[in-house]
Design a protein around this motif. Structure first.
Motif, PDB file in Angstrom:
ATOM      1  N   PRO A 186       0.835  -1.203   0.000  1.00 41.60           N
ATOM      2  CA  PRO A 186       0.000   0.000   0.000  1.00 41.60           C
ATOM      3  C   PRO A 186       0.865   1.247   0.000  1.00 41.60           C
ATOM      4  O   PRO A 186       2.014   1.235   0.460  1.00 41.60           O
ATOM      5  CB  PRO A 186      -0.797  -0.118   1.300  1.00 41.60           C
ATOM      6  N   ALA A 187       0.316   2.343  -0.504  1.00 39.85           N
ATOM      7  CA  ALA A 187       1.028   3.616  -0.455  1.00 39.85           C
ATOM      8  C   ALA A 187       1.219   4.051   0.990  1.00 39.85           C
ATOM      9  O   ALA A 187       0.395   3.757   1.859  1.00 39.85           O
ATOM     10  CB  ALA A 187       0.247   4.678  -1.232  1.00 39.85           C
ATOM     11  N   ASP A 188       2.328   4.740   1.253  1.00 36.03           N
ATOM     12  CA  ASP A 188       2.570   5.272   2.590  1.00 36.03           C
ATOM     13  C   ASP A 188       1.498   6.290   2.969  1.00 36.03           C
ATOM     14  O   ASP A 188       0.826   6.868   2.112  1.00 36.03           O
ATOM     15  CB  ASP A 188       3.940   5.964   2.644  1.00 36.03           C
ATOM     16  N   ASP A 189       1.362   6.521   4.271  1.00 34.23           N
ATOM     17  CA  ASP A 189       0.456   7.558   4.737  1.00 34.23           C
ATOM     18  C   ASP A 189       0.826   8.892   4.106  1.00 34.23           C
ATOM     19  O   ASP A 189       2.008   9.225   3.973  1.00 34.23           O
ATOM     20  CB  ASP A 189       0.533   7.685   6.266  1.00 34.23           C
ATOM     21  N   GLN A 190      -0.192   9.629   3.694  1.00 35.83           N
ATOM     22  CA  GLN A 190      -0.023  10.935   3.044  1.00 35.83           C
ATOM     23  C   GLN A 190       0.690  10.861   1.694  1.00 35.83           C
ATOM     24  O   GLN A 190       1.241  11.839   1.207  1.00 35.83           O
ATOM     25  CB  GLN A 190       0.699  11.926   3.965  1.00 35.83           C
ATOM     26  N   ARG A 191       0.686   9.690   1.084  1.00 33.69           N
ATOM     27  CA  ARG A 191       1.279   9.513  -0.234  1.00 33.69           C
ATOM     28  C   ARG A 191       0.277   8.794  -1.143  1.00 33.69           C
ATOM     29  O   ARG A 191      -0.571   8.029  -0.685  1.00 33.69           O
ATOM     30  CB  ARG A 191       2.565   8.675  -0.162  1.00 33.69           C
TER      31      ARG A 191
END
Length: 358
Positions: free
Chosen positions: A107-112
């Motif tokens: 999954p994409a990183d937080d805020q990304r």
């Protein structure tokens, strides 16, 4: 931010991520055809896959994706590839294209979020991925360590907002199509002030050069190179609907961007959008799924030499002097210009881009 629903979708895909052969072959069976192409596909309503295909664009294996895919990066040495979610994407998926087995669903990183493209370094040590910061669209190149389970080890930034595609040159320079558009989801928010560019970076993220087209409404998005120093960039026009500027340009670092040539009514056929691009020594081919067409330009003169209809024209690869073009209508075109194009039917509803297996 990756929501619980996103994570459940990723887990579901991980549980069912084994290879899905098109023919009645078990995962242990050896396909008769050799993997040559990888792309994303639409399998039905809300059903998407990464497809490993043969030289003719016929599917050998399909791996389910948790959402719509966009681009695929192919490792230069290992039998690995990475499929990227369509922007604003929440996942990337690494898989083995020989066995058809998923290696990792990240999954994409937080805020990304992901913009749909990435590329491996020439040596294969790193995966470079176009990413954005949620809320600002600040452009980021995420750097992932292939040997250590694709851990993210660095972020390059400072080159603008809305990067779309990144490619690697033969000398290891990175080139980014910086779209310049701040978005909320897929809604553009800054069309009056957008600042697109073609940006060159060192492998360590230092900016070498940034160039732009005179019209700031030409969002630079998709890229290719000719195997040497020439970069091709395709644009999405975000200006007045009745205007039809050039949507394709050539560039060599240190020089100016050179728009390729066609009549306004010919550019109108592309419906303000260039998708996939490929080039050989003489010709450049670019597709437009929105315009359901593709064009061929002379690399020497920059002039359009052929404009052909193809419903939902999507991916293109170059094999020597022959281009191969995919479509969402399950057609595949083989075109060795100036010979007549040959058309055949694929068993895949191709979506967006194709990547060749070296």
């Amino acid at each position: 931010m990756v929501t619980d629903q996103n994570r459940r979708s990723l887990l579901k895909a991980a549980l069912f991520g084994a290879c899905a052969p098109v023919m009645p072959l078990g995962c242990a069976s050896q396909p008769a055809s050799k993997p040559a192409l990888i792309g994303c596909a639409i399998k039905g309503r809300d059903k998407f896959s990464a497809v490993i295909a043969d030289r003719n664009g016929q599917a050998i294996k399909q791996l389910p994706l948790p959402g719509r895919g966009h681009g695929v990066a192919v490792h230069p040495k290992l039998t690995q590839a990475t499929a990227f979610a369509r922007r604003p994407g929440t996942f990337l998926m690494v898989f083995d294209y020989q066995s058809g087995e998923m290696i990792q669903l990240r999954p994409a990183d937080d805020q990304r979020h992901y913009y749909g493209h990435g590329v491996y370094s020439n040596g294969g040590e790193w995966l470079y991925v176009t990413e954005g910061e949620r809320g600002t669209s600040r452009g980021i190149i995420g750097v992932y360590d292939v040997a250590h389970q694709y851990q993210k080890v660095a972020e390059f930034s400072g080159f603008g907002i809305g990067p779309h595609e990144v490619i690697v040159m033969p000398d290891d320079r990175l080139v980014i199509g910086v779209g310049g558009v701040h978005t909320n989801g897929r809604e553009p928010l800054n069309l009056d002030s957008m600042q697109p560019s073609l940006t060159y970076l060192t492998p360590n993220g230092t900016i070498l050069e940034q160039v732009a087209l005179p019209d700031h409404h030409l969002s630079i998005r998709h890229l290719a190179h000719d195997g040497s120093d020439t970069v091709l960039c395709g644009q999405q026009y975000r200006g007045k609907p009745e205007d039809y500027p050039s949507l394709l340009a050539m560039h060599t670092q240190g020089g100016a961007l050179k728009p390729l040539l066609a009549e306004p009514e010919q550019w109108a056929r592309f419906n303000h959008y260039i998708a996939s691009i490929a080039a050989n020594e003489q010709w450049i081919l670019a597709t437009s799924p929105r315009g359901s067409c593709y064009g061929i330009w002379s690399k020497q003169t920059g002039e359009l030499v052929e404009l052909a209809a193809l419903p939902d024209a999507s991916g293109v690869v170059a094999y020597g002097d022959e281009f191969q073009v995919s479509s969402g209508s399950a057609l595949v075109i083989n075109h060795r210009y100036p010979e007549r194009a040959v058309q055949h039917v694929s068993n895949v509803q191709w979506d967006n881009h194709w990547s060749p297996i070296a």
